[in-house]
Design a protein around this motif. Structure first.
Motif, mmCIF file in Angstrom:
data_model
loop_
_atom_site.group_PDB
_atom_site.id
_atom_site.type_symbol
_atom_site.label_atom_id
_atom_site.label_comp_id
_atom_site.label_asym_id
_atom_site.label_seq_id
_atom_site.Cartn_x
_atom_site.Cartn_y
_atom_site.Cartn_z
ATOM 1 N N ALA A 90 40.290 52.782 30.145
ATOM 2 C CA ALA A 90 39.856 52.456 31.507
ATOM 3 C C ALA A 90 39.293 51.039 31.571
ATOM 4 C CB ALA A 90 38.831 53.469 31.994
ATOM 5 N N GLY A 91 38.499 50.653 30.583
ATOM 6 C CA GLY A 91 37.948 49.299 30.544
ATOM 7 C C GLY A 91 39.034 48.255 30.382
ATOM 8 N N ALA A 92 39.981 48.518 29.497
ATOM 9 C CA ALA A 92 41.081 47.575 29.290
ATOM 10 C C ALA A 92 41.920 47.444 30.553
ATOM 11 C CB ALA A 92 41.944 48.015 28.115
ATOM 12 N N ASP A 93 42.193 48.550 31.212
ATOM 13 C CA ASP A 93 42.962 48.505 32.456
ATOM 14 C C ASP A 93 42.218 47.700 33.518
ATOM 15 O OD1 ASP A 93 44.928 50.041 31.256
ATOM 16 O OD2 ASP A 93 44.329 51.905 32.263
ATOM 17 N N GLU A 94 40.920 47.900 33.605
ATOM 18 C CA GLU A 94 40.103 47.136 34.553
ATOM 19 C C GLU A 94 40.157 45.642 34.228
ATOM 20 O OE1 GLU A 94 37.213 46.336 37.621
ATOM 21 O OE2 GLU A 94 38.450 48.093 37.241
ATOM 22 N N SER A 95 40.138 45.300 32.945
ATOM 23 C CA SER A 95 40.188 43.886 32.565
ATOM 24 C C SER A 95 41.515 43.254 32.964
ATOM 25 C CB SER A 95 39.948 43.700 31.065
ATOM 26 O OG SER A 95 41.103 43.979 30.299
ATOM 27 N N ILE A 96 42.605 43.997 32.848
ATOM 28 C CA ILE A 96 43.921 43.486 33.239
ATOM 29 C C ILE A 96 43.940 43.197 34.737
ATOM 30 C CG2 ILE A 96 46.368 44.104 33.471
ATOM 31 C CD1 ILE A 96 46.002 45.659 30.777
ATOM 32 N N SER A 97 43.376 44.103 35.516
ATOM 33 C CA SER A 97 43.317 43.928 36.961
ATOM 34 C C SER A 97 42.446 42.726 37.335
ATOM 35 C CB SER A 97 42.769 45.206 37.607
ATOM 36 O OG SER A 97 42.581 45.031 38.984
ATOM 37 N N ARG A 98 41.277 42.638 36.710
ATOM 38 C CA ARG A 98 40.381 41.508 37.002
ATOM 39 C C ARG A 98 41.001 40.180 36.579
ATOM 40 N NH1 ARG A 98 34.012 42.858 36.559
ATOM 41 N NH2 ARG A 98 34.062 44.885 37.578
ATOM 42 N N ALA A 99 41.704 40.178 35.459
ATOM 43 C CA ALA A 99 42.355 38.947 34.998
ATOM 44 C C ALA A 99 43.414 38.500 35.997
ATOM 45 C CB ALA A 99 42.977 39.157 33.622
ATOM 46 N N ALA A 100 44.216 39.426 36.487
ATOM 47 C CA ALA A 100 45.252 39.076 37.461
ATOM 48 C C ALA A 100 44.629 38.478 38.715
ATOM 49 C CB ALA A 100 46.088 40.306 37.803
ATOM 50 N N ASP A 101 43.559 39.088 39.215
ATOM 51 C CA ASP A 101 42.876 38.562 40.394
ATOM 52 C C ASP A 101 42.284 37.183 40.127
ATOM 53 O OD1 ASP A 101 43.475 40.883 41.782
ATOM 54 O OD2 ASP A 101 41.471 41.761 41.520
ATOM 55 N N PHE A 102 41.651 37.019 38.973
ATOM 56 C CA PHE A 102 41.003 35.747 38.651
ATOM 57 C C PHE A 102 42.034 34.628 38.527
ATOM 58 C CE2 PHE A 102 39.034 32.535 35.992
ATOM 59 C CZ PHE A 102 37.809 32.374 36.613
ATOM 60 N N VAL A 103 43.123 34.905 37.846
ATOM 61 C CA VAL A 103 44.167 33.888 37.700
ATOM 62 C C VAL A 103 44.718 33.507 39.069
ATOM 63 C CG1 VAL A 103 46.497 33.440 36.817
ATOM 64 C CG2 VAL A 103 44.761 34.439 35.320
ATOM 65 N N ARG A 104 45.018 34.492 39.880
ATOM 66 C CA ARG A 104 45.572 34.238 41.211
ATOM 67 C C ARG A 104 44.604 33.405 42.060
ATOM 68 N NH1 ARG A 104 47.188 38.889 42.009
ATOM 69 N NH2 ARG A 104 45.254 39.815 42.722
ATOM 70 N N ASN A 105 43.310 33.697 41.987
ATOM 71 C CA ASN A 105 42.331 33.046 42.854
ATOM 72 C C ASN A 105 41.724 31.765 42.296
ATOM 73 O OD1 ASN A 105 42.604 35.080 44.804
ATOM 74 N ND2 ASN A 105 41.124 36.370 43.747
ATOM 75 N N HIS A 106 41.773 31.562 40.960
ATOM 76 C CA HIS A 106 41.065 30.426 40.375
ATOM 77 C C HIS A 106 41.900 29.576 39.413
ATOM 78 C CE1 HIS A 106 37.266 31.946 41.962
ATOM 79 N NE2 HIS A 106 37.657 33.139 41.548
ATOM 80 N N LEU A 107 42.958 30.126 38.853
ATOM 81 C CA LEU A 107 43.683 29.418 37.798
ATOM 82 C C LEU A 107 45.176 29.239 38.067
ATOM 83 C CD1 LEU A 107 42.123 31.146 34.651
ATOM 84 C CD2 LEU A 107 41.615 28.869 35.523
ATOM 85 N N ALA A 108 45.628 29.553 39.257
ATOM 86 C CA ALA A 108 47.068 29.541 39.535
ATOM 87 C C ALA A 108 47.714 28.193 39.218
ATOM 88 C CB ALA A 108 47.334 29.932 40.982
ATOM 89 N N SER A 109 47.036 27.101 39.500
ATOM 90 C CA SER A 109 47.638 25.787 39.232
ATOM 91 C C SER A 109 47.638 25.451 37.737
ATOM 92 C CB SER A 109 46.907 24.694 40.010
ATOM 93 O OG SER A 109 45.575 24.554 39.550
ATOM 94 N N LEU A 110 46.737 26.060 36.980
ATOM 95 C CA LEU A 110 46.644 25.789 35.539
ATOM 96 C C LEU A 110 47.509 26.740 34.718
ATOM 97 C CD1 LEU A 110 42.773 25.308 35.330
ATOM 98 C CD2 LEU A 110 44.521 23.528 35.495
ATOM 99 N N LEU A 111 47.705 27.943 35.230
ATOM 100 C CA LEU A 111 48.511 28.968 34.552
ATOM 101 C C LEU A 111 49.629 29.377 35.509
ATOM 102 C CD1 LEU A 111 45.548 31.192 33.254
ATOM 103 C CD2 LEU A 111 46.642 29.283 32.083
ATOM 104 N N PRO A 112 50.653 28.534 35.650
ATOM 105 C CA PRO A 112 51.664 28.750 36.692
ATOM 106 C C PRO A 112 52.636 29.894 36.424
ATOM 107 C CG PRO A 112 52.261 26.858 35.353
ATOM 108 C CD PRO A 112 50.888 27.297 34.895
#
Length: 94
Positions: free
Chosen positions: A58-80
């Motif tokens: 459950a924790g790992a699944d939550e981390s995957i979800s949070r990572a996707a949101d964070f990349v989309r909202n904060h890192l999209a230009s750096l991690l295209p």
């Protein structure tokens, strides 16, 4: 334990990505239930890898979800490019 690994290729600025992950994303990971450890690795040649370790899936699944949101909202230009995501039970550790 359960781990999630995300491999990013085509990173445009690894130093800035590392700064943002360290300052903004790591605190988010620490809030996830069952958090054990998080690592952000610069593998060189525009490749960065994250490893998240949790007490349960459950924790790992939550981390995957949070990572996707964070990349989309904060890192999209750096991690295209979308990451390669792997997750599973930790069967050996030191």
């Amino acid at each position: 334990m359960y781990a999630a690994i995300r491999r990013y290729e085509g990173v445009t600025d690894s130093a800035e990505a590392a700064r943002l992950v360290n300052e903004e994303f790591v605190p988010l990971m620490r809030q996830v239930s069952g958090f054990v450890a998080y690592f952000w690795i610069d593998a060189g040649d525009g490749v960065m890898v994250s490893t998240s370790v949790f007490q349960d899936q459950a924790g790992a699944d939550e981390s995957i979800s949070r990572a996707a949101d964070f990349v989309r909202n904060h890192l999209a230009s750096l991690l295209p490019n979308p990451p390669e995501v792997m997750a599973g039970v930790v069967v050996a550790s030191a």
